[in-house]
Design an enzyme around this catalytic site. Structure first.
Site: not given
Lengths: 355, 332
Positions: B62, B131
């Protein structure tokens, strides 16, 4: 470790053929200029008008040698210590001093503590933190490569940066996409007060490149001929499509980390003395003097001239008016939202009342 | 020309495709975006149409994904980088907050950063605490960044197109619930055939009413629209204001609505402490205090991690029932 010039200034290997006599003299001058600049900045810092300075003494060969190995189309990502790179890259002293004094002609408008950035000279505004620019350099290189350009991107970083996640993600990315990036790591033995033995268990930093499938080499960072030769080799390989490389320049930071640091608290005088014997400038001086290209008198004359130039540049920067308060709110967005414009109005009213 | 009905995902895909056709400098990269067309199919078939130079699968990195987007933007491209879950933006927080949002400023205006970081949060899908997070508020402390969070297919397409054309970095937050939940107002809807853009920085009144303003964003706009419908049965005419852009925020549209209705509910998916709703509410208190006839009600997730059980999650998050209940308390 690759070394071409012994500490006694004796040639032990084959330097890159583009190191002509005039280039050798220019490299010597830039190294000497860098040291004079260091000394000058450390003298004016206590006067309180320059917020912070990170001296480069001891690392001049790594910085000047690597900068000279680049071509004009290449992009540089300096950290806060790379003044010698800027000098080698031809940034005018007045511009550097405008930056240091953060006056109204400062190219960064007093917005950032980092040393300098000028996109037209292909020097990217550095980050205040270590290795943070590595992923950004990889992205620029990806864009450049996909446009069919032939530029190479060199990221300056220190030994401490090799412990960080962003460095590892960036070098892995560069490997996968085979981007023209040179990770130029100056292992100067100390990350502020933390020795390199506390950064890694690995024997060298260069060995880290292996796991990413790219070349990793350790070069004597106090040998400017070796630095130039090795950097040029990998820069040209990257330009030809060979992908990235990691170069560890093994060197030493003689001075403090920055003007906010006192290295006597964490390392011995003896250690500093041993590294002074490996001084990159005196090594090159011996070599060039033996070749008849340099002399003590010539060096003294050059120092005198450079110091005078620096004095004038500093005077100009000091007498240039300060930034206007409005500069605080400039360049946040392309178009200033109304609520930031409102803040500006408030700020100007406040300044008018109190200043 | 008539509108067609598209899903939120289809509209995003169409927006990306149109911008890639229009401008060769637009590239798309991230985890799973190329060969598989995206875990949620938002980038479906882009690789087929635009090829591997413009649509790239990357390593699971990321930091490097956002960092590379910054670099590509500095060098003339308009990258659209994808972070699979908003939660993973934490890994790239430094690149987004410390670099992307500040490089124009740090450089003294020498550079612009036309990049988009697309991501989605999955509250409403029973994915548990790692999440589902809607972390927009965490990024509101980064001036220089634009934050966009569309609630309908039409807005999603118009805003992704505007974000790609914008010269500032945009954090583009999609709702995973709107990808899949067919009962939501924002799951599927009319999208014009002809080209259009939705401006960044402009809220929209999605439903007009005089009795109470419900300011919402992203998934919660669907809950607010359902709530407004239920409230009409009680004779309460609710106005639904969709922020659409979180930064720079369209405070004026919110204030104008409150000026007419004199009552305000702010409902969105941040946890309550310092959430997006706190910014809206404090702005109204500071600049619209005289319009208010009742205290503001903020409806958020409670300040705790999201549970995974669907049953618990439904109680945890903002739903139309909670909005209805709050509105009935305010309008007496």
């Amino acid at each position: 470790m690759i070394r071409l010039l012994s500490p006694q200034g004796v040639l032990e290997g084959e330097p890159d053929p583009t190191l002509t006599e005039s280039k050798l003299v220019k490299i010597m001058k830039d190294m000497v200029a860098a040291r004079v600049f260091d000394d000058w900045m450390l003298r004016i810092h206590p006067m309180g008008r320059v917020s912070r300075y990170a001296p480069a003494e001891g690392q001049e060969a790594s910085m000047v040698g690597s900068a000279h190995a680049l071509s004009e189309v290449d992009w540089v990502f300096p950290t806060y210590r790379e003044f010698p790179v800027l000098i080698a890259r031809g940034v005018p002293l007045v511009e550097l001093q405008n930056r240091m004094f953060a006056n109204s002609r400062d190219v960064l408008k007093g917005h950032e503590i980092t040393l300098y950035g000028d996109r037209w000279r292909r020097i990217v505004v550095g980050a205040g933190g270590v290795s943070l620019m590595a992923p950004i350099a990889v992205g620029m290189a990806m864009a450049s490569k996909s446009a069919g350009e032939k530029s190479v991107f060199i990221v300056y970083m220190g030994d401490g940066a090799t412990s960080k996640g962003d460095f590892h993600e960036a070098i892995n990315f560069a490997g996968v996409f085979k981007t023209p990036v040179i990770f130029f790591c100056q292992n100067n033995q100390w990350a502020i007060s933390v020795p390199v033995s506390l950064q890694t268990r690995a024997e060298t930093l260069a060995v880290k490149a292996e796991a990413y499938g790219i070349p990793g080499v350790r070069v004597d960072g106090n040998d400017v001929l070796a630095v130039y030769t090795v950097v040029r080799k990998y820069v040209e390989a990257a330009r030809a499509g060979g992908g990235p490389a990691f170069i560890e320049a093994y060197t030493y930071r003689i001075g403090a980390h920055t003007t906010a640091d006192d290295p006597r608290r964490y390392r011995s005088e003896e250690e500093v003395r041993r590294w002074r014997e490996l001084d990159p400038i005196s090594r090159m001086r011996k070599y060039l003097t033996a070749k008849g290209l340099w002399s003590v008198e010539e060096e003294e004359r050059f120092i005198e001239e450079f110091r005078e130039e620096l004095r004038k540049a500093t005077e100009i920067a000091e007498s240039t008016p300060p930034l206007k308060p409005a500069a605080i709110l400039e360049d946040v967005y392309g178009e200033t939202p109304w609520y930031i414009a409102d803040e500006l109005e408030e700020l100007e009213r406040y300044s008018a009342e109190t200043l | 020309m008539a509108d067609r009905e598209l899903t939120y995902v289809e509209a995003l895909n169409e927006g990306l495709r149109e911008e890639m056709r229009r401008d060769d400098s637009v590239i798309v990269f991230g985890e799973e975006v190329a060969a598989s067309g995206g875990v949620y199919k938002v980038t479906k078939d882009l690789l087929k149409e635009f090829g591997p130079k413009r649509v790239l699968d990357t390593p699971i990195s990321e930091i490097a994904i956002v960092g590379a987007a910054i670099g590509a933007a500095l060098n003339g491209l308009r990258p659209v980088a994808e972070l699979m879950f908003f939660d993973f933006a934490g890994i790239a927080f430094d690149q987004i907050v410390t670099h992307a949002s500040k490089m124009r400023f740090m450089s003294g205006g020498q550079v612009k950063l036309p990049l988009v970081v697309r991501t989605q949060y999955s509250l409403g899908r029973a994915y548990g605490s790692q999440h589902t997070q809607f972390l927009a508020a965490s990024f509101m402390q980064a001036p220089g960044l634009k934050i966009v969070a569309p609630s309908t297919p039409k807005d999603a397409k118009g805003l992704i197109k505007s974000s790609i054309r914008d010269d500032d970095p945009v954090l583009f937050i999609e709702s995973g619930a709107l990808y899949v939940n067919r009962t939501y107002y924002g799951y599927k809807g009319p999208v014009p055939e002809e080209e259009y853009l939705i401006p960044i920085g402009k809220a929209e009144v999605k439903r007009s009413g005089d009795d109470i303003s419900i300011v919402a964003v992203s998934r919660v706009v669907s809950e607010a629209m359902a709530a407004a419908e239920q409230l009409s049965a009680y004779g309460i005419k609710a106005e639904v204001v969709d922020l659409r852009t979180i930064m720079p925020m369209d405070y004026q549209t919110v204030l104008e609505s409150v000026k007419r209705t004199n009552r305000l509910i702010v409902a969105e998916d941040s946890v309550k402490t310092c959430g997006v709703s706190a910014e809206v509410a404090s702005h109204v208190c500071e600049y619209g205090f005289d319009y208010l006839e009742a205290p503001i009600i903020r409806l958020n997730s409670p300040p705790m991690p999201a549970p995974q059980s669907a049953e618990l999650e439904r109680r945890y998050m903002v739903t139309s029932d909670k909005i209805v209940e709050a509105a009935r308390r305010l309008v007496v």
